[in-house]
Design a protein around this motif. Sequence first.
Motif, PDB file in Angstrom:
ATOM      1  N   ARG A  14       0.846  -1.199   0.000  1.00 30.87           N
ATOM      2  CA  ARG A  14       0.000   0.000   0.000  1.00 30.87           C
ATOM      3  C   ARG A  14       0.885   1.253   0.000  1.00 30.87           C
ATOM      4  O   ARG A  14       1.836   1.316   0.771  1.00 30.87           O
ATOM      5  CB  ARG A  14      -0.912   0.016   1.230  1.00 30.87           C
ATOM      6  N   PHE A  43       3.103  -5.030  -7.137  1.00 32.68           N
ATOM      7  CA  PHE A  43       2.222  -3.927  -7.514  1.00 32.68           C
ATOM      8  C   PHE A  43       1.953  -2.979  -6.352  1.00 32.68           C
ATOM      9  O   PHE A  43       2.075  -3.334  -5.183  1.00 32.68           O
ATOM     10  CB  PHE A  43       0.902  -4.467  -8.088  1.00 32.68           C
ATOM     11  N   HIS A  48      -6.234  -0.447  -2.240  1.00 31.85           N
ATOM     12  CA  HIS A  48      -6.191  -0.867  -0.836  1.00 31.85           C
ATOM     13  C   HIS A  48      -5.867   0.302   0.090  1.00 31.85           C
ATOM     14  O   HIS A  48      -6.377   0.388   1.202  1.00 31.85           O
ATOM     15  CB  HIS A  48      -5.172  -1.997  -0.628  1.00 31.85           C
ATOM     16  N   TYR A 134     -11.814  -5.705   2.129  1.00 29.61           N
ATOM     17  CA  TYR A 134     -10.365  -5.655   1.863  1.00 29.61           C
ATOM     18  C   TYR A 134      -9.781  -7.023   1.464  1.00 29.61           C
ATOM     19  O   TYR A 134      -9.083  -7.132   0.455  1.00 29.61           O
ATOM     20  CB  TYR A 134      -9.674  -5.095   3.119  1.00 29.61           C
ATOM     21  N   GLN A 138      -7.919  -8.295  -2.012  1.00 30.72           N
ATOM     22  CA  GLN A 138      -6.586  -8.921  -1.984  1.00 30.72           C
ATOM     23  C   GLN A 138      -6.612 -10.286  -2.669  1.00 30.72           C
ATOM     24  O   GLN A 138      -5.699 -10.637  -3.412  1.00 30.72           O
ATOM     25  CB  GLN A 138      -6.081  -9.044  -0.538  1.00 30.72           C
ATOM     26  N   ASP A 141      -6.469  -9.645  -6.323  1.00 31.46           N
ATOM     27  CA  ASP A 141      -5.103  -9.299  -6.755  1.00 31.46           C
ATOM     28  C   ASP A 141      -4.310 -10.565  -7.053  1.00 31.46           C
ATOM     29  O   ASP A 141      -3.579 -10.645  -8.042  1.00 31.46           O
ATOM     30  CB  ASP A 141      -4.343  -8.561  -5.642  1.00 31.46           C
ATOM     31  N   GLN A 156      -0.084 -10.911   7.354  1.00 33.43           N
ATOM     32  CA  GLN A 156      -0.954 -11.100   6.194  1.00 33.43           C
ATOM     33  C   GLN A 156      -1.468 -12.537   6.058  1.00 33.43           C
ATOM     34  O   GLN A 156      -2.215 -12.839   5.124  1.00 33.43           O
ATOM     35  CB  GLN A 156      -0.203 -10.710   4.914  1.00 33.43           C
TER      36      GLN A 156
HETATM   37  N1  TRP Z   1      -2.590  -6.207   2.400  1.00 33.64           N
HETATM   38  C1  TRP Z   1      -1.196  -6.113   2.026  1.00 33.64           C
HETATM   39  C2  TRP Z   1      -0.455  -5.294   3.089  1.00 33.64           C
HETATM   40  O1  TRP Z   1      -1.048  -4.495   3.751  1.00 33.64           O
HETATM   41  C3  TRP Z   1      -1.008  -5.462   0.678  1.00 33.64           C
HETATM   42  C4  TRP Z   1      -1.600  -6.296  -0.410  1.00 33.64           C
HETATM   43  C5  TRP Z   1      -2.684  -5.982  -1.162  1.00 33.64           C
HETATM   44  C6  TRP Z   1      -1.126  -7.554  -0.872  1.00 33.64           C
HETATM   45  N2  TRP Z   1      -2.927  -6.945  -2.081  1.00 33.64           N
HETATM   46  C7  TRP Z   1      -1.994  -7.938  -1.929  1.00 33.64           C
HETATM   47  C8  TRP Z   1      -0.059  -8.375  -0.498  1.00 33.64           C
HETATM   48  C9  TRP Z   1      -1.811  -9.137  -2.592  1.00 33.64           C
HETATM   49  C10 TRP Z   1       0.118  -9.585  -1.169  1.00 33.64           C
HETATM   50  C11 TRP Z   1      -0.762  -9.959  -2.219  1.00 33.64           C
HETATM   51  O2  TRP Z   1       0.741  -5.455   3.219  1.00 33.64           O
END
Ligand code: TRP
Length: 335
Positions: A14, A43, A48, A134, A138, A141, A156
Amino acid sequence: MTEPQRERVLSGTRPTGRLHLGHLHGALLNWVSLQQQYDCFFFVADWHALTSEYETSGVIAANVRELVADWLGAGLDPERATLFVQSKVKEHAELFLILGMITPLGWLERNPTYKEMQENLTAKDLSTFGFLGYPVLQASDILAYRAHHVPVGVDQLPHLEITREIARRFNFLFRNTFPEPQALLTKSSKVAGTDGRKMSKSYGNTLDLADTPDTLRAKVKTMFTDPQRKRRNDPGDPEVCPVYQLHRLYHPDAERVAEIGADCRAAKIGCVDCKKEMVEHLITGTEAVRERRAAALARPGYIEDVLDHGNLRARAIASHTLDAVRAAVGLPTEP
Ligand code: TRP
Ligand code: SF4
């Protein structure tokens, strides 16, 4: 001969502020080495960021540029890894919507990160649909690239578990479309902050990749040492001292590091001199990071080009996945 298909790695950050030595020794250097072996996607998770920063969304764009500069400084290589911006690949949003249809509310309400953030960040109103969702974003993603490995810290793991559950549920309800991604657990960084606590922006104790040598010198000067060592004649314990950790990481001469440790215990070296020696090695050891970072920012249009190229590559793969997703669900496919 075609290169054998490398397994895919994906992770996101983020854009909420500068990266520091904790990030470098926790996640980033690990990412840099993963580039050699895997097809890597890294990315900027700007959507997020919006889930919690929607009231101050104006700063996100500038943070994106700085974040990518930090990445390039650390050694991420746009020739080897795909660097892109989440909001530039709309497939994440479409997948988010579809996965939202099959994600039971209970999974999200039970998410420990959700509860924790709600309780800790009372200054922000996080009672939004987006914030609850959220982990679904994720999951999108990750699944949009059918990634095999996701390098993340322990914090995570609940999100990774929800991603795997969503993947299983989709595969069961429709047809087998997603591999279940595995967490590549990042070992927690050994770098303490300047106050001896965990290095973190919210504690204001960071040594940043963007800091100039003089800023580093000034920060180290006021850095905590062994809290028991009040006077110059008191013996110290290097094992509890954050300055000594940085000697271990950045001093080129291991024998000298051992000697400093012994001198500290015997009160033969003072903290002022010890810090002076350390910070010069820290500065030398991070010089290349600052140089690559500054070079990337100085070249007009360079970071934009890196991201345009990455966005395009990411979009190609994500749109291919979304074709498979629409077909599996029974939605109209793109013409
Ligand atoms: N939530 C993760 C963080 O705060 C960031 C993130 C968003 C992420 N999408 C993801 C990490 C997909 C790994 C894969 O660090
Ligand atoms: Fe830390 Fe060095 Fe002081 Fe020992 S002498 S407490 S290692 S700063």
